[in-house]
Motif scaffolding. Structure first.
Motif, PDB file in Angstrom:
ATOM      1  N   ASP A  13      -2.475  11.630   0.124  1.00  0.00           N
ATOM      2  CA  ASP A  13      -2.906  12.967  -0.219  1.00  0.00           C
ATOM      3  C   ASP A  13      -2.459  13.986   0.826  1.00  0.00           C
ATOM      4  OD1 ASP A  13      -4.074  12.030  -2.538  1.00  0.00           O
ATOM      5  OD2 ASP A  13      -5.968  11.624  -1.552  1.00  0.00           O
ATOM      6  N   VAL A  14      -2.513  13.614   2.103  1.00  0.00           N
ATOM      7  CA  VAL A  14      -2.063  14.502   3.175  1.00  0.00           C
ATOM      8  C   VAL A  14      -0.561  14.758   3.047  1.00  0.00           C
ATOM      9  CG1 VAL A  14      -1.792  14.732   5.672  1.00  0.00           C
ATOM     10  CG2 VAL A  14      -3.898  13.787   4.740  1.00  0.00           C
ATOM     11  N   ILE A  15       0.181  13.725   2.725  1.00  0.00           N
ATOM     12  CA  ILE A  15       1.631  13.858   2.584  1.00  0.00           C
ATOM     13  C   ILE A  15       1.960  14.821   1.444  1.00  0.00           C
ATOM     14  CG2 ILE A  15       3.740  12.614   1.952  1.00  0.00           C
ATOM     15  CD1 ILE A  15       2.476  10.148   3.384  1.00  0.00           C
ATOM     16  N   HIS A  16       1.321  14.630   0.299  1.00  0.00           N
ATOM     17  CA  HIS A  16       1.573  15.499  -0.843  1.00  0.00           C
ATOM     18  C   HIS A  16       1.114  16.925  -0.574  1.00  0.00           C
ATOM     19  CE1 HIS A  16       1.660  11.548  -3.120  1.00  0.00           C
ATOM     20  NE2 HIS A  16       2.861  12.056  -3.249  1.00  0.00           N
ATOM     21  N   ALA A  17       0.031  17.090   0.178  1.00  0.00           N
ATOM     22  CA  ALA A  17      -0.466  18.428   0.520  1.00  0.00           C
ATOM     23  C   ALA A  17       0.558  19.197   1.352  1.00  0.00           C
ATOM     24  CB  ALA A  17      -1.794  18.327   1.279  1.00  0.00           C
ATOM     25  N   LYS A  18       1.410  18.488   2.052  1.00  0.00           N
ATOM     26  CA  LYS A  18       2.475  19.106   2.847  1.00  0.00           C
ATOM     27  C   LYS A  18       3.728  19.360   2.008  1.00  0.00           C
ATOM     28  CE  LYS A  18       0.491  18.761   6.973  1.00  0.00           C
ATOM     29  NZ  LYS A  18       0.219  19.891   7.825  1.00  0.00           N
ATOM     30  N   GLY A  19       3.657  19.043   0.710  1.00  0.00           N
ATOM     31  CA  GLY A  19       4.799  19.258  -0.169  1.00  0.00           C
ATOM     32  C   GLY A  19       5.856  18.180  -0.072  1.00  0.00           C
ATOM     33  N   LYS A  20       5.503  17.029   0.452  1.00  0.00           N
ATOM     34  CA  LYS A  20       6.451  15.929   0.639  1.00  0.00           C
ATOM     35  C   LYS A  20       6.172  14.810  -0.348  1.00  0.00           C
ATOM     36  CE  LYS A  20       8.069  18.079   4.175  1.00  0.00           C
ATOM     37  NZ  LYS A  20       9.272  18.840   4.038  1.00  0.00           N
ATOM     38  N   ARG A  21       7.164  13.956  -0.536  1.00  0.00           N
ATOM     39  CA  ARG A  21       7.008  12.771  -1.361  1.00  0.00           C
ATOM     40  C   ARG A  21       6.558  11.613  -0.484  1.00  0.00           C
ATOM     41  NH1 ARG A  21      11.681  11.810  -5.440  1.00  0.00           N
ATOM     42  NH2 ARG A  21      11.884  10.080  -4.023  1.00  0.00           N
ATOM     43  N   ALA A  22       5.793  10.702  -1.062  1.00  0.00           N
ATOM     44  CA  ALA A  22       5.266   9.566  -0.311  1.00  0.00           C
ATOM     45  C   ALA A  22       5.949   8.284  -0.758  1.00  0.00           C
ATOM     46  CB  ALA A  22       3.759   9.452  -0.529  1.00  0.00           C
ATOM     47  N   GLY A  23       6.025   7.336   0.162  1.00  0.00           N
ATOM     48  CA  GLY A  23       6.627   6.054  -0.147  1.00  0.00           C
ATOM     49  C   GLY A  23       5.996   4.925   0.635  1.00  0.00           C
ATOM     50  N   VAL A  24       6.297   3.710   0.193  1.00  0.00           N
ATOM     51  CA  VAL A  24       5.817   2.491   0.841  1.00  0.00           C
ATOM     52  C   VAL A  24       7.018   1.589   1.064  1.00  0.00           C
ATOM     53  CG1 VAL A  24       4.374   0.439   0.551  1.00  0.00           C
ATOM     54  CG2 VAL A  24       3.565   2.630  -0.286  1.00  0.00           C
ATOM     55  N   VAL A  25       7.059   0.934   2.223  1.00  0.00           N
ATOM     56  CA  VAL A  25       8.143  -0.001   2.546  1.00  0.00           C
ATOM     57  C   VAL A  25       7.554  -1.397   2.704  1.00  0.00           C
ATOM     58  CG1 VAL A  25       9.954  -0.574   4.201  1.00  0.00           C
ATOM     59  CG2 VAL A  25       9.363   1.822   3.782  1.00  0.00           C
ATOM     60  N   LEU A  26       8.240  -2.370   2.100  1.00  0.00           N
ATOM     61  CA  LEU A  26       7.831  -3.758   2.240  1.00  0.00           C
ATOM     62  C   LEU A  26       8.911  -4.534   2.969  1.00  0.00           C
ATOM     63  CD1 LEU A  26       6.373  -2.705  -0.450  1.00  0.00           C
ATOM     64  CD2 LEU A  26       5.977  -5.109  -0.847  1.00  0.00           C
ATOM     65  N   LYS A  27       8.546  -5.117   4.108  1.00  0.00           N
ATOM     66  CA  LYS A  27       9.439  -6.030   4.816  1.00  0.00           C
ATOM     67  C   LYS A  27       9.497  -7.338   4.038  1.00  0.00           C
ATOM     68  CE  LYS A  27       8.750  -6.452   9.184  1.00  0.00           C
ATOM     69  NZ  LYS A  27       8.236  -6.533  10.555  1.00  0.00           N
ATOM     70  N   PRO A  28      10.459  -8.197   4.343  1.00  0.00           N
ATOM     71  CA  PRO A  28      10.590  -9.443   3.580  1.00  0.00           C
ATOM     72  C   PRO A  28       9.309 -10.284   3.493  1.00  0.00           C
ATOM     73  CG  PRO A  28      12.583  -9.084   4.823  1.00  0.00           C
ATOM     74  CD  PRO A  28      11.597  -8.023   5.262  1.00  0.00           C
ATOM     75  N   ALA A  29       8.531 -10.342   4.541  1.00  0.00           N
ATOM     76  CA  ALA A  29       7.321 -11.172   4.524  1.00  0.00           C
ATOM     77  C   ALA A  29       6.127 -10.495   3.859  1.00  0.00           C
ATOM     78  CB  ALA A  29       6.952 -11.579   5.942  1.00  0.00           C
ATOM     79  N   THR A  30       6.231  -9.209   3.561  1.00  0.00           N
ATOM     80  CA  THR A  30       5.112  -8.482   2.964  1.00  0.00           C
ATOM     81  C   THR A  30       5.029  -8.808   1.474  1.00  0.00           C
ATOM     82  OG1 THR A  30       5.488  -6.689   4.540  1.00  0.00           O
ATOM     83  CG2 THR A  30       4.075  -6.210   2.657  1.00  0.00           C
ATOM     84  N   PRO A  31       3.853  -9.230   1.006  1.00  0.00           N
ATOM     85  CA  PRO A  31       3.728  -9.601  -0.405  1.00  0.00           C
ATOM     86  C   PRO A  31       3.701  -8.384  -1.337  1.00  0.00           C
ATOM     87  CG  PRO A  31       1.597  -9.758   0.665  1.00  0.00           C
ATOM     88  CD  PRO A  31       2.612  -9.433   1.747  1.00  0.00           C
ATOM     89  N   VAL A  32       4.038  -8.626  -2.579  1.00  0.00           N
ATOM     90  CA  VAL A  32       4.011  -7.571  -3.603  1.00  0.00           C
ATOM     91  C   VAL A  32       2.640  -6.914  -3.663  1.00  0.00           C
ATOM     92  CG1 VAL A  32       4.154  -7.149  -6.089  1.00  0.00           C
ATOM     93  CG2 VAL A  32       5.826  -8.641  -4.976  1.00  0.00           C
ATOM     94  N   SER A  33       1.606  -7.688  -3.499  1.00  0.00           N
ATOM     95  CA  SER A  33       0.239  -7.170  -3.606  1.00  0.00           C
ATOM     96  C   SER A  33      -0.044  -6.021  -2.639  1.00  0.00           C
ATOM     97  CB  SER A  33      -0.773  -8.293  -3.395  1.00  0.00           C
ATOM     98  OG  SER A  33      -0.630  -8.861  -2.103  1.00  0.00           O
ATOM     99  N   ALA A  34       0.729  -5.903  -1.582  1.00  0.00           N
ATOM    100  CA  ALA A  34       0.512  -4.838  -0.596  1.00  0.00           C
ATOM    101  C   ALA A  34       0.737  -3.449  -1.186  1.00  0.00           C
ATOM    102  CB  ALA A  34       1.413  -5.047   0.617  1.00  0.00           C
ATOM    103  N   VAL A  35       1.528  -3.336  -2.255  1.00  0.00           N
ATOM    104  CA  VAL A  35       1.784  -2.013  -2.845  1.00  0.00           C
ATOM    105  C   VAL A  35       0.693  -1.585  -3.811  1.00  0.00           C
ATOM    106  CG1 VAL A  35       4.287  -2.272  -2.649  1.00  0.00           C
ATOM    107  CG2 VAL A  35       3.188  -2.742  -4.818  1.00  0.00           C
ATOM    108  N   LEU A  36      -0.124  -2.515  -4.270  1.00  0.00           N
ATOM    109  CA  LEU A  36      -1.085  -2.212  -5.325  1.00  0.00           C
ATOM    110  C   LEU A  36      -2.004  -1.025  -5.023  1.00  0.00           C
ATOM    111  CD1 LEU A  36      -1.928  -5.819  -6.547  1.00  0.00           C
ATOM    112  CD2 LEU A  36      -0.368  -4.140  -7.578  1.00  0.00           C
ATOM    113  N   PRO A  37      -2.562  -0.899  -3.822  1.00  0.00           N
ATOM    114  CA  PRO A  37      -3.450   0.243  -3.575  1.00  0.00           C
ATOM    115  C   PRO A  37      -2.735   1.605  -3.586  1.00  0.00           C
ATOM    116  CG  PRO A  37      -3.758  -1.473  -1.913  1.00  0.00           C
ATOM    117  CD  PRO A  37      -2.544  -1.838  -2.706  1.00  0.00           C
ATOM    118  N   TYR A  38      -1.426   1.596  -3.475  1.00  0.00           N
ATOM    119  CA  TYR A  38      -0.659   2.838  -3.345  1.00  0.00           C
ATOM    120  C   TYR A  38       0.213   3.153  -4.554  1.00  0.00           C
ATOM    121  CZ  TYR A  38      -1.965   1.466   1.324  1.00  0.00           C
ATOM    122  OH  TYR A  38      -2.682   1.050   2.408  1.00  0.00           O
ATOM    123  N   LEU A  39       0.345   2.214  -5.470  1.00  0.00           N
ATOM    124  CA  LEU A  39       1.334   2.288  -6.536  1.00  0.00           C
ATOM    125  C   LEU A  39       1.312   3.596  -7.314  1.00  0.00           C
ATOM    126  CD1 LEU A  39       3.626   0.758  -7.902  1.00  0.00           C
ATOM    127  CD2 LEU A  39       1.949  -0.281  -9.388  1.00  0.00           C
TER     128      LEU A  39
END
Length: 114
Positions: A1-27
């Motif tokens: 929300d802070v990122i969008h309030a600044k007029g920017k786009r938000a993203g998430v990065v997953l390293k190879p060991a990071t599971p798919v489930s890590a994106v679920l709260p942010y999707l």
């Protein structure tokens, strides 16, 4: 929300060991998910083919829950790996060594865009 309030786009990065489930709260709150197909740190590493399943899974989640979100892949992208990433659902590719180490850079870029 802070990122969008600044007029920017938000993203998430997953390293190879990071599971798919890590994106679920942010999707639903991001415009980009980046899947690293090498360990971050230096260029020229080999593509980790086991990350293709992760790309497919995230692509399915994006299609279901946030179709406007881009799916980016970075690491080991080149003439022999780009198509598998696109076929798995990626729509943004990051290619460093494969482009800048090519004899004909414009031709290499054209190939990766095909």
């Amino acid at each position: 929300d802070v990122i969008h309030a600044k007029g920017k786009r938000a993203g998430v990065v997953l390293k190879p060991a990071t599971p798919v489930s890590a994106v679920l709260p942010y999707l639903e709150r991001v415009e980009l998910i980046l899947v690293m197909t090498v360990e971050p740190g230096f260029g020229g590493q080999s593509f980790m083919t086991d990350q293709l399943d992760k790309i497919r899974a995230i692509s399915a989640l994006i299609n279901e829950r946030n179709p406007a979100c881009e799916l980016e892949v970075d690491g080991g992208i080149g003439p022999d790996t780009y198509r598998a990433c696109v076929d798995a659902g990626a729509n943004v590719l990051v290619a460093g060594s494969a482009v800048y180490g090519a004899e004909d850079i414009p031709a290499r870029i054209q190939l990766l865009r095909s």
